[in-house]
Design an enzyme around this catalytic site. Structure first.
Site, PDB file in Angstrom:
ATOM      1  N   HIS A  94       0.835  -1.201   0.000  1.00 40.55           N
ATOM      2  CA  HIS A  94       0.000   0.000   0.000  1.00 40.55           C
ATOM      3  C   HIS A  94       0.871   1.253   0.000  1.00 40.55           C
ATOM      4  O   HIS A  94       1.970   1.260   0.578  1.00 40.55           O
ATOM      5  CB  HIS A  94      -0.956   0.009   1.199  1.00 40.55           C
ATOM      6  CG  HIS A  94      -0.294   0.105   2.539  1.00 40.55           C
ATOM      7  ND1 HIS A  94      -0.005   1.315   3.149  1.00 40.55           N
ATOM      8  CD2 HIS A  94       0.123  -0.849   3.411  1.00 40.55           C
ATOM      9  CE1 HIS A  94       0.555   1.094   4.325  1.00 40.55           C
ATOM     10  NE2 HIS A  94       0.653  -0.204   4.506  1.00 40.55           N
ATOM     11  N   ASP A  96      -0.601   4.411   0.820  1.00 40.35           N
ATOM     12  CA  ASP A  96      -1.101   5.412   1.760  1.00 40.35           C
ATOM     13  C   ASP A  96      -0.302   5.328   3.056  1.00 40.35           C
ATOM     14  O   ASP A  96       0.256   4.281   3.406  1.00 40.35           O
ATOM     15  CB  ASP A  96      -2.593   5.243   2.019  1.00 40.35           C
ATOM     16  CG  ASP A  96      -2.946   3.897   2.636  1.00 40.35           C
ATOM     17  OD1 ASP A  96      -2.368   2.872   2.206  1.00 40.35           O
ATOM     18  OD2 ASP A  96      -3.799   3.856   3.550  1.00 40.35           O
ATOM     19  N   ASP A 126       6.648   1.823   6.827  1.00 40.02           N
ATOM     20  CA  ASP A 126       5.258   1.391   6.608  1.00 40.02           C
ATOM     21  C   ASP A 126       4.613   2.196   5.491  1.00 40.02           C
ATOM     22  O   ASP A 126       4.014   3.234   5.752  1.00 40.02           O
ATOM     23  CB  ASP A 126       4.481   1.555   7.915  1.00 40.02           C
ATOM     24  CG  ASP A 126       3.052   1.052   7.840  1.00 40.02           C
ATOM     25  OD1 ASP A 126       2.715   0.344   6.883  1.00 40.02           O
ATOM     26  OD2 ASP A 126       2.266   1.380   8.745  1.00 40.02           O
ATOM     27  N   GLU A 160      -4.994   1.169   2.807  1.00 41.86           N
ATOM     28  CA  GLU A 160      -4.812   0.101   3.800  1.00 41.86           C
ATOM     29  C   GLU A 160      -4.974   0.618   5.214  1.00 41.86           C
ATOM     30  O   GLU A 160      -5.463  -0.097   6.097  1.00 41.86           O
ATOM     31  CB  GLU A 160      -3.431  -0.538   3.634  1.00 41.86           C
ATOM     32  CG  GLU A 160      -3.218  -1.801   4.435  1.00 41.86           C
ATOM     33  CD  GLU A 160      -2.712  -1.559   5.859  1.00 41.86           C
ATOM     34  OE1 GLU A 160      -2.776  -2.485   6.684  1.00 41.86           O
ATOM     35  OE2 GLU A 160      -2.240  -0.429   6.138  1.00 41.86           O
ATOM     36  N   GLU A 161      -4.588   1.866   5.436  1.00 39.17           N
ATOM     37  CA  GLU A 161      -4.554   2.399   6.795  1.00 39.17           C
ATOM     38  C   GLU A 161      -5.942   2.693   7.366  1.00 39.17           C
ATOM     39  O   GLU A 161      -6.095   2.825   8.576  1.00 39.17           O
ATOM     40  CB  GLU A 161      -3.701   3.673   6.852  1.00 39.17           C
ATOM     41  CG  GLU A 161      -2.228   3.478   6.495  1.00 39.17           C
ATOM     42  CD  GLU A 161      -1.460   2.677   7.532  1.00 39.17           C
ATOM     43  OE1 GLU A 161      -2.052   2.289   8.552  1.00 39.17           O
ATOM     44  OE2 GLU A 161      -0.262   2.433   7.320  1.00 39.17           O
ATOM     45  N   GLU A 188       3.146  -6.782   3.820  1.00 40.08           N
ATOM     46  CA  GLU A 188       3.899  -6.186   4.922  1.00 40.08           C
ATOM     47  C   GLU A 188       3.845  -7.076   6.161  1.00 40.08           C
ATOM     48  O   GLU A 188       3.004  -7.978   6.269  1.00 40.08           O
ATOM     49  CB  GLU A 188       3.356  -4.799   5.239  1.00 40.08           C
ATOM     50  CG  GLU A 188       1.922  -4.775   5.723  1.00 40.08           C
ATOM     51  CD  GLU A 188       1.451  -3.366   6.012  1.00 40.08           C
ATOM     52  OE1 GLU A 188       2.218  -2.583   6.593  1.00 40.08           O
ATOM     53  OE2 GLU A 188       0.303  -3.046   5.649  1.00 40.08           O
TER      54      GLU A 188
END
Length: 461
Positions: A94, A96, A126, A160-161, A188
């Site tokens: 991802h 974002d 991340d 994703e967040e 991840e």
């Protein structure tokens, strides 16, 4: 501190993509450029970043496709064709990142500066750094004319967040054809790191995640003028009792097979004195005192793996300073152990702990994934790590966080692993940099990770 850039921009083609020079394939160069796109979610606005990635991959001759339910937040699917000897392998990442507002950063969070051998910026860990490793490996293979045993699919997603609705969820529900034949996926690692680097260099391979169950709990009681003592049956008093009931953070000890395996292998990987403490905890997880002497963050992490957890995070209530509230709502972050535990079982345990007469509303429910497997593909991931770092120790890990892996596994039946190959010093705990100010990653760690991904994808380990 010395601040450097990786050098001048590589030559670009008409699409804006970097060339296939060594610098254009550098994971550090790629990660720098990714960090410089402000993709804080919300609102996300990942389109410019995703289009840049497409330009780089298209410029290298790697097939790409864009699909989106929101044009400001597109998904990219890239495919490097293989020889058809193995099923396709999915890499997912991802772009974002979480907000930086309210955090005190030593360096600008979107500058992508390299300082004293570390790349600084939101997303360095991340997970733009890991995406750069994946991209660098694919670009290296393409430049060298290497053809993998099976197709390599790279899915670059937004969102994703904050729930994945326009990202991975959209892909698996609306475009499952992109993933036909895929058996395994790499994403991840969800911050899965143990903080035991001074004892052994552990390489985590995430094989399971805890599942999200977010709950709103409402307490009610009589109101009145706040100049008078609150009634014992008031909302504040009932809230206090709820908070006391969940102060331990858990809903009772549950020993699961995958966590038992993880603790067993961890105990064997560590020096005898420390390993014995881990083994004692494995045999009696209800007594965390056996972990005395380990880092507090490590102890909290291990304790979170042997129980469903619940944490009070957000409070709503009250209408005025001089008015006793008649209703208070508390938001709880619940995390359910991997396995066959249902949401109903979790809510039953929660009611038993906080009080059966309270109103509970489940407002976010994570997907129930298939049971984790430790199989031949896990062995391949471990073999790459052992070849690249003979003194390191691969370890199957369960993470307390959830990632996009939950959607690929629950909806498409893909066996997912969290694999972010890093080699770093004993004093660096990357988990403690996730979502925090001064997020950064060592240049050497990015290069090590890209080498590991290349070895895995090309079969050269």
């Amino acid at each position: 501190m010395e601040s450097t850039d990786t050098g001048p921009e590589p030559a670009t083609n008409a699409s804006g993509a970097g060339d296939l020079s060594a610098q254009g394939r550098s994971p550090v160069w790629i990660a720098q450029r990714l960090i410089r796109f402000n993709t804080v979610n919300p609102p996300g606005s990942e389109a410019e970043c995703v289009q840049w990635i497409r330009g780089v991959l298209d410029g290298a001759g790697i097939e790409t496709r864009i699909v989106a339910c929101d044009p400001r937040r597109p998904n990219l699917i890239a495919r490097l064709p293989g020889r058809g000897l193995e099923p396709p392998l999915l890499l997912h990442a991802h772009v974002d990142v979480v907000p930086v507002e309210g955090q005190k950063w030593t360096r600008p969070p979107f500058a992508g500066e390299v300082v004293d051998g570390e790349l600084w910026g939101r997303g360095a860990v991340d997970m733009k750094g890991q995406l750069a490793m994946m991209m660098a490996a694919l670009l290296r293979m393409k430049a060298c004319g290497e053809v993998p045993a099976g197709d390599i699919i790279l899915a670059v997603v937004p969102d994703e967040e904050t729930g994945s609705d326009v990202g991975s969820r959209f892909l698996v529900e609306q475009h499952p054809e992109f993933f036909e034949g895929v058996r395994y996926a790499i994403g991840e690692d969800g911050g899965a790191e143990l903080g035991v680097g001074r004892y052994a260099r552990i390489h985590p391979i995430v094989v399971a995640e805890k599942r999200t169950c977010w709950v709103r709990l409402t307490v009610r009681g009589p109101g009145g003028h706040a100049s008078r003592v609150a009634p014992g049956s008031g909302a504040v008093g009932r809230l206090r009792r709820v908070l006391e009931s969940i102060s331990s953070g858990g809903l009772g000890i549950e020993q699961t097979p995958v966590v038992d395996l993880m603790l067993k292998e961890l105990a064997n990987a560590l020096p005898s004195g420390v390993g014995e403490r881990i083994d004692a905890f494995r045999n009696n997880p209800a007594d965390p005192s056996v972990l005395d002497g380990l880092e507090e963050t490590t102890v909290r992490y291990l304790r979170s793996l042997v129980q469903h957890t619940v944490s009070a995070t957000v409070l709503h209530g009250g209408t005025g300073t001089n008015v006793h509230p008649t209703e208070i709502t508390l938001e709880l972050d619940g995390r359910v152990l991997p396995g066959e535990y249902t949401t109903e079982e979790f809510l039953t345990l929660l009611r038993q702990q906080v009080g059966a007469d309270l109103d509970l509303e489940l407002f976010v429910e994570g997907e129930l994934s298939p049971p984790p497997r430790i199989d031949a593909f896990y062995d391949r991931l471990a073999a790459v790590l052992q070849a690249k770092d003979p003194e390191g120790i691969p370890l199957p890990l369960v993470t307390t966080a959830s990632t996009d892996a939950r959607l690929f596994s629950s909806r498409l039946g893909i066996q997912c692993f969290g694999w972010m190959p890093l080699r770093h010093g004993p004093d660096v705990v990357y988990r403690d940099r996730l979502h925090c100010p001064d997020e950064r990653i060592a240049v050497s760690a990015l290069e090590f990770g890209a080498d590991c991904f290349h070895a895995l994808l090309s079969g050269t380990h």
